[in-house]
Design a protein around this motif. Structure first.
Motif, PDB file in Angstrom:
ATOM      1  N   LEU A  63      22.682  63.549  36.108  1.00  0.00           N
ATOM      2  CA  LEU A  63      23.162  62.247  37.238  1.00  0.00           C
ATOM      3  C   LEU A  63      21.934  61.552  38.009  1.00  0.00           C
ATOM      4  O   LEU A  63      21.504  60.822  38.625  1.00  0.00           O
ATOM      5  CB  LEU A  63      23.518  63.525  37.982  1.00  0.00           C
ATOM      6  N   GLN A  64      20.905  62.549  38.540  1.00  0.00           N
ATOM      7  CA  GLN A  64      19.564  62.133  39.065  1.00  0.00           C
ATOM      8  C   GLN A  64      18.845  60.712  37.788  1.00  0.00           C
ATOM      9  O   GLN A  64      18.646  59.764  38.296  1.00  0.00           O
ATOM     10  CB  GLN A  64      18.369  62.995  39.330  1.00  0.00           C
TER      11      GLN A  64
ATOM     12  N   MET B 188      32.428  63.428  35.949  1.00  0.00           N
ATOM     13  CA  MET B 188      32.659  62.175  35.533  1.00  0.00           C
ATOM     14  C   MET B 188      31.712  61.263  36.313  1.00  0.00           C
ATOM     15  O   MET B 188      31.347  59.866  36.522  1.00  0.00           O
ATOM     16  CB  MET B 188      33.895  62.508  36.972  1.00  0.00           C
ATOM     17  N   LEU B 189      30.684  61.689  37.447  1.00  0.00           N
ATOM     18  CA  LEU B 189      29.717  60.939  37.938  1.00  0.00           C
ATOM     19  C   LEU B 189      28.617  60.276  36.715  1.00  0.00           C
ATOM     20  O   LEU B 189      27.923  58.773  37.366  1.00  0.00           O
ATOM     21  CB  LEU B 189      29.220  61.475  38.735  1.00  0.00           C
ATOM     22  N   ILE B 190      27.979  61.023  36.180  1.00  0.00           N
ATOM     23  CA  ILE B 190      27.411  60.528  35.514  1.00  0.00           C
ATOM     24  C   ILE B 190      27.807  59.295  33.772  1.00  0.00           C
ATOM     25  O   ILE B 190      26.963  58.891  34.188  1.00  0.00           O
ATOM     26  CB  ILE B 190      27.110  61.581  34.138  1.00  0.00           C
ATOM     27  N   PRO B 191      29.347  59.616  33.567  1.00  0.00           N
ATOM     28  CA  PRO B 191      28.810  58.158  33.158  1.00  0.00           C
ATOM     29  C   PRO B 191      29.085  57.256  33.628  1.00  0.00           C
ATOM     30  O   PRO B 191      29.197  55.804  33.540  1.00  0.00           O
ATOM     31  CB  PRO B 191      30.225  58.641  32.442  1.00  0.00           C
ATOM     32  N   VAL B 192      29.538  57.360  35.116  1.00  0.00           N
ATOM     33  CA  VAL B 192      30.225  56.265  35.935  1.00  0.00           C
ATOM     34  C   VAL B 192      28.590  55.368  36.264  1.00  0.00           C
ATOM     35  O   VAL B 192      28.738  54.023  36.395  1.00  0.00           O
ATOM     36  CB  VAL B 192      31.009  56.443  37.566  1.00  0.00           C
ATOM     37  N   VAL B 193      27.983  55.971  36.777  1.00  0.00           N
ATOM     38  CA  VAL B 193      26.624  55.985  37.073  1.00  0.00           C
ATOM     39  C   VAL B 193      26.113  55.437  36.807  1.00  0.00           C
ATOM     40  O   VAL B 193      25.154  54.170  36.059  1.00  0.00           O
ATOM     41  CB  VAL B 193      25.688  56.565  37.595  1.00  0.00           C
ATOM     42  N   GLY B 194      26.383  55.784  34.949  1.00  0.00           N
ATOM     43  CA  GLY B 194      25.837  55.262  33.509  1.00  0.00           C
ATOM     44  C   GLY B 194      26.642  53.650  33.245  1.00  0.00           C
ATOM     45  O   GLY B 194      25.275  52.626  33.094  1.00  0.00           O
ATOM     46  N   THR B 195      27.674  53.385  33.563  1.00  0.00           N
ATOM     47  CA  THR B 195      27.928  52.520  33.355  1.00  0.00           C
ATOM     48  C   THR B 195      27.388  51.137  34.112  1.00  0.00           C
ATOM     49  O   THR B 195      27.093  50.321  34.021  1.00  0.00           O
ATOM     50  CB  THR B 195      29.500  52.073  33.904  1.00  0.00           C
TER      51      THR B 195
END
Length: 837
Positions: A482-483, A441-448
Motif C-alpha cells: 500500500l505504501q 481493498m485500498l491496494i487495488p483502489v490506489v493502484g487504479t
C-alpha cells in the motif's frame, strides 16, 4: 545443445540461451500453430557476451532475427529483421565476435580431447568426457558431441516439423478449440518405441515414424488407442504426472455428467494445485476451458461459482488468458457482473482482473460494457437490497468493491479504458473507498488511481476530490504494498505544483523521507524516490527535505541500487542541487564521484537525470574541480554523440556551467579531439531542446577567442543564421546570445547580415519573455556595429521597440538597447553629414 556451453565466465560461448516458451506441442515445435503454417519451429532468446539479447526464429528455412519481445504481455514481433542463416551457430558467429572466438576454442578443445581419448572409432564412455565437461561448464556429466552444437536447421528438421495442417483446419481464434476432444483425432500413426520420451510436466506425446514426423493435434489419447497401444501408453503415463490424467477424467464428467456430478467434479478439480502449469494445461488440452465457460451460461449458481473459482486460479497463466478470450469467455463474465449474488460478482471480477492483462482482453471488457459494470461494483453496498445490519454483509460488500477495483486496475492500463472509468463516475467512488480502513481493498483502489493519474484530466479530478490527503494518510500504513502504490500515485500527481504543495501541507514529505531508510523492498524504494523527485521540483519542498536529512540518504543510494531507483534518486538530487546549500551538502557527503561514474551508463532516463545533476553541481567551483579531476567533462562531451535527443540536450546544458567554472576552460575544450566540430554539427538537429542547449554551449565556448575562431571556421555563422526564423522563446534567447558572442570575431557581424539573420532577430523584441528581450538587444547592439546591419535593423522597426526598453529596470537590457539606438543614430548622422559635404 548450446546451453551446455553457456554461463558466466570468459570461456563460455554465451551468457545464456533459452526458449521463449516452455510449452512444447506434440509435434515437438514451440511456435504457435498459426506460425507453424509459415514453417516456424520455435523462438530462442540468446544473450551473447558482447551484444544485446537477440530474439531468434528457428524455422524450416533456417534461422533469422525477429523483432523481439513487445511490451504487451511479452508477445513476439514475428517479422524478420535480417538475413536467413542455415543454423543458429552460423547466425551467432555472424552477430557476435566473442561467440565466434570462444566457439572455435571449444571446438578445437573438444577435437583435441577426442583425438587423445578416442584412438579408435568406438563411442566414448561417459567417464572419458569428464575433463571436457569440467573445462566447459564444470557442472553435470554430459556426453558432448560436436553435432549437438549445431542447433540449426539440419538437426531440428530431422526431429521437428511445423504443422501445416493448421492452414486448412484452424482459424486464428478457434485453433485452441481443436485441442478439446481427443476422440475427434483422426489419421494417427502408431508411434515407434524409439520416439523421444515425453518430458515431465509437458502435455504432449512426441511420436516418430520411419518416413516422417506426423503432427498429432491433441495431446492426449482416445480410449480406443489405449487398447491398441498399451505399452506406449504405460510409457507415457510414467512420464506425465498423475494429476494430468486425473484432471482429464474429471473434465469428461463435466462434459457428460448431470448437475450433481458436475458440482462434484468441479469440487474435486478445485482440490488440485491449479497454480501448477501441468494442471492448467491438462484442463485446456482436453477441452475443459470451453466446458467451464459454458457452465457460466447455466442457471445453476453452484456450477457458476465452481467454474469461476477454477477459471480464477488458472487464468494466471498467460496462455490460458488468451484461450479464455479466444473462446469468448469475457462477454459471459461481464454479464455475470449483473448477478444478484455477490459471490458470483466477486469471482467474475477477479477472473476479469487476471484475464485483462493484455490489450485485446482489455478492449473486449470495454466493448462488452464491462467498465461501467465494474465501476458500479465500487458502489455495490449502496444499491444492495440485503439488510445492512449484518457484519457478513459488510465483509461481502467490501469484497465486492475490492474485486471491482482489482478488475479496474487491470483494465486501466489502457488510455481508452481510463477515459471510460472517468466517464462512468469512477473517480468519486474510488475517492470514497480511499477513506476506508480495509487495506486489502485500498491496494487495488490506489493502484487504479496510480495508473489513471498519468492523465491530466485525472490529476485535476484527483485534486477536486481531495484524494491527495488520503494518499498521504495511507503512506503511514504498515502495509508495504500500500505504501508503494500511494507513493507511486503521488509520483504521478506531483507534476502539478498545487499537488506538491498539498503533499507538503499534509505532512507527506516527512513520511517519504523516513521511508528511504528501508532499502530491502526495491519496488517500494523506487516509488518513494520517484515521489521525492517530483516533489523536489518545488523549492519549498527541497528545504523540507534538507531539514529531514533526506539529501544525505539520497546520496547513499547512488550505489548498489537497480536502475529504476537510480533514475529517481539522481533526478531528486538534480532538483535539490539547484540550491547552493544542497550542492555543498552533496559534495561533502561524497556524492560527486558516484554521479560522475553514472555518466558511463546506457539507460536514457538515467543519463538525462545524471547530466542534469552533474551540471547543477558544476555551478560550485569546488565541485567542478572534482568533476574535472574525475574526467567528468569529457564524459559529458561524449554524450553529445548519444542517439537520444534528450540525452544530447541534457549533456549540452550540463557543459555550460562546466565551461564557465573551469580554469583554462578554452584549453580544456580544445583538448577534446573533434569536440568543437561535434558541437557545431549539432546545430543541424531538428530538436528544439538540442538546438537551444547547443546554442547555450556555443555562447560559453565562444568566450575563448581561439575557440571562437575554430567554430567560425567550422561554419557556425551560417548554421546559427538558419535558426533565426523560430517562434520558440527558449531557442530565441540562447540563439541571440550565441549570435551576440560570435560577433566578436573577424567579420562575423557582416556575415550574419549576409546570411539574413538580422531581420528575424528584430521580431524577437515582440516576445513576452524579458530574457529574450535582453539577449536580442545585446545581439542587435553587436550587429549594429556594421552599417548594413544598422539599416536592416532600422527598416524592420526596431528603434521604437528599443526606445521602450531603454526604460527597463534590467540594466543590461537598458545598456544594450541604448547602445543599438546610438549606433543607428550615429550612422544616420554620418549619412546626413556625407550628403551635405
Amino acid at each position: 545443445m548450446l546451453k551446455n556451453f553457456s554461463g558466466k565466465g570468459e570461456q563460455t560461448v554465451l551468457e545464456s540461451i533459452s526458449y521463449t516458451s516452455d510449452y512444447e506441442f506434440s509435434n515437438g515445435c514451440r511456435a504457435p500453430p498459426w506460425r507453424q503454417i509459415h514453417g516456424e519451429i520455435c523462438y530462442v532468446l540468446v544473450k551473447p557476451h558482447d551484444v544485446e539479447t537477440l530474439c531468434v526464429t528457428c524455422s524450416a528455412e533456417g534461422v533469422f532475427l525477429n523483432g523481439g519481445k513487445t511490451d504487451n504481455e511479452g508477445e513476439i514481433n514475428y517479422e524478420r529483421k535480417g538475413e536467413i542463416y542455415k543454423d543458429l551457430v552460423t547466425f551467432l558467429k555472424e552477430k557476435s565476435a566473442k561467440f565466434s572466438e570462444n566457439m572455435s576454442k571449444q571446438e578445437k578443445r573438444f577435437s583435441d580431447e577426442k583425438e587423445k581419448k578416442e584412438p579408435t572409432n568406438e563411442p566414448p564412455e561417459k567417464e572419458e568426457a569428464a575433463p571436457v565437461q569440467k573445462a566447459l561448464t564444470g557442472s553435470g556429466k554430459r556426453t558432448l558431441e560436436k553435432n549437438q552444437i549445431n542447433f540449426g536447421k539440419s538437426q531440428m528438421t530431422k526431429r521437428l516439423e511445423p504443422s501445416l495442417s493448421w492452414k486448412a483446419t484452424v482459424r486464428f481464434k478457434e485453433y485452441r478449440s481443436l485441442l478439446r476432444d481427443p476422440q475427434e483425432e483422426k489419421h494417427r500413426r502408431r508411434p515407434e518405441r524409439s520416439g523421444p520420451p515425453v518430458k515431465p510436466g509437458r502435455a504432449q506425446l512426441v511420436r516418430k515414424s520411419n518416413e516422417k514426423i506426423e503432427e498429432i493435434i491433441s495431446e492426449s489419447s482416445s480410449e480406443s488407442e489405449e487398447g491398441e497401444e498399451p505399452l506406449d501408453r504405460q510409457e507415457a503415463n510414467a512420464d506425465l504426472p498423475s494429476e494430468y490424467w486425473q484432471i482429464q477424467k474429471l473434465v469428461k464428467y463435466l462434459k457428460g455428467g448431470n448437475q450433481t456430478a458436475t458440482v462434484i467434479a468441479l469440487c474435486s478439480m478445485k482440490d488440485f494445485n491449479l497454480a501448477q502449469e501441468t494442471c492448467q494445461l491438462a484442463i485446456r488440452d482436453v477441452g475443459g476451458l470451453e466446458v467451464l465457460i459454458n457452465l457460466l451460461d447455466t442457471d445453476e449458481v453452484k456450477c457458476k461459482i465452481g467454474s469461476l473459482k477454477i477459471l480464477k486460479e488458472i487464468s494466471h497463466n498467460p496462455q490460458i488468458r488468451r484461450n479464455i478470450v479466444d473462446l469468448g469467455g469475457l462477454p459471459v463474465m461481464v454479464n455475470t457482473l449483473d448477478s444478484p449474488h455477490k459471490s458470483l460478482k466477486c469471482l467474475a471480477a477477479e477472473t476479469i482482473a487476471n484475464v485483462a492483462k493484455f490489450r485485446r482482453a482489455r478492449q473486449a471488457v470495454r466493448r462488452y460494457g464491462g467498465i461501467t459494470k465494474l465501476v458500479a461494483l465500487l458502489d455495490c453496498g449502496k444499491s444492495s437490497a440485503e439488510p445492512a445490519q449484518s457484519s457478513l454483509y459488510d465483509a461481502r460488500d467490501v469484497e465486492v468493491a475490492r474485486c471491482g477495483a482489482l478488475a479496474l486496475w487491470s483494465c486501466s492500463k489502457s488510455y481508452t479504458n481510463k477515459e471510460a472509468i472517468r466517464k462512468a463516475g469512477g473517480i468519486p467512488l474510488l475517492a470514497r473507498l480511499l477513506k476506508t480502513s480495509h487495506e486489502n481493498m485500498l491496494i487495488p483502489v490506489v493502484g487504479t488511481l496510480q495508473e489513471c493519474a498519468s492523465e491530466e484530466n485525472y490529476r485535476a479530478a484527483i485534486k477536486a476530490e481531495r484524494i491527495i490527503e488520503n494518499l498521504v494518510k495511507n503512506l503511514n500504513s504498515e502495509n508495504e504494498q500500500l505504501q508503494e502504490h500511494c507513493a507511486m500515485a503521488i509520483y504521478q500527481c506531483a507534476e502539478d505544483k498545487e499537488t506538491r504543495d498539498l503533499v507538503r501541507l499534509h505532512g507527506g514529505l516527512k513520511r517519504l523521507a523516513s521511508l528511504l531508510d528501508n532499502t530491502d523492498n526495491k519496488e517500494r524504494l523506487a516509488a518513494v524516490t520517484g515521489a521525492i523527485w517530483k516533489c523536489s521540483i518545488s523549492k519549498e519542498n527541497v528545504t523540507k527535505f534538507r531539514e529531514y536529512k533526506a539529501i544525505e540518504t539520497l546520496v547513499g543510494l547512488l550505489t548498489d541500487q537497480p536502475e529504476e531507483v537510480l533514475v529517481n534518486v539522481v533526478g531528486a538530487l538534480g532538483e535539490c542541487c539547484q540550491d547552493y546549500e544542497n550542492r555543498v551538502l552533496v559534495r561533502k557527503c561524497g556524492g560527486i564521484p558516484p554521479l560522475v561514474n553514472l555518466l558511463v551508463g546506457v539507460n536514457q532516463a538515467l543519463l538525462v537525470n545524471v547530466t542534469k545533476a552533474v551540471g547543477a553541481c558544476a555551478v560550485e567551483p569546488e565541485s567542478m574541480m572534482i568533476i574535472d579531476r574525475l574526467d567528468g567533462v569529457r564524459l559529458l562531451w561524449s554524450l553529445l554523440k548519444n542517439p537520444h535527443p534528450e540525452v544530447k540536450a541534457s549533456a549540452a546544458w550540463a557543459l555550460c556551467p562546466c565551461i564557465q567554472n573551469t580554469k583554462d576552460a578554452g584549453e580544456m575544450v580544445r583538448s577534446f579531439v573533434g569536440g568543437l566540430e561535434l558541437v557545431v554539427n549539432l546545430l543541424k538537429s531538428d530538436n528544439k531542446e538540442v538546438l537551444a542547449s547547443v546554442c547555450a554551449a556555443i555562447t560559453n565556448i565562444a568566450n575563448d577567442q581561439e575557440n571562437l575562431a575554430v567554430i567560425t571556421d567550422r561554419g557556425v555563422v551560417p548554421l546559427l543564421s538558419k535558426l533565426a526564423n523560430t517562434n520558440n522563446d527558449k531557442l530565441r534567447r540562447h540563439l541571440a546570445e550565441a549570435i551576440s558572442r560570435c560577433c566578436m570575431w573577424g567579420r562575423n557581424r557582416v556575415a550574419f547580415g549576409e546570411y539574413k539573420a538580422v531581420a528575424p532577430l528584430v521580431h524577437y523584441l515582440k516576445s513576452d519573455d524579458p530574457n529574450v528581450h535582453r539577449a536580442t538587444a545585446q545581439a542587435l547592439y553587436q550587429l549594429s556595429e556594421d552599417a548594413d546591419n544598422c539599416v536592416t535593423i532600422h527598416e524592420n522597426g526596431a528603434v521604437k521597440l528599443l526606445l521602450d526598453m531603454v526604460g527597463s529596470t534590467d540594466q543590461d537590457l537598458q545598456e544594450a538597447a541604448a547602445g543599438c539606438i546610438s549606433n543607428i543614430r550615429r550612422l544616420a548622422l554620418a549619412t546626413e553629414k556625407a550628403r551635405y559635404t
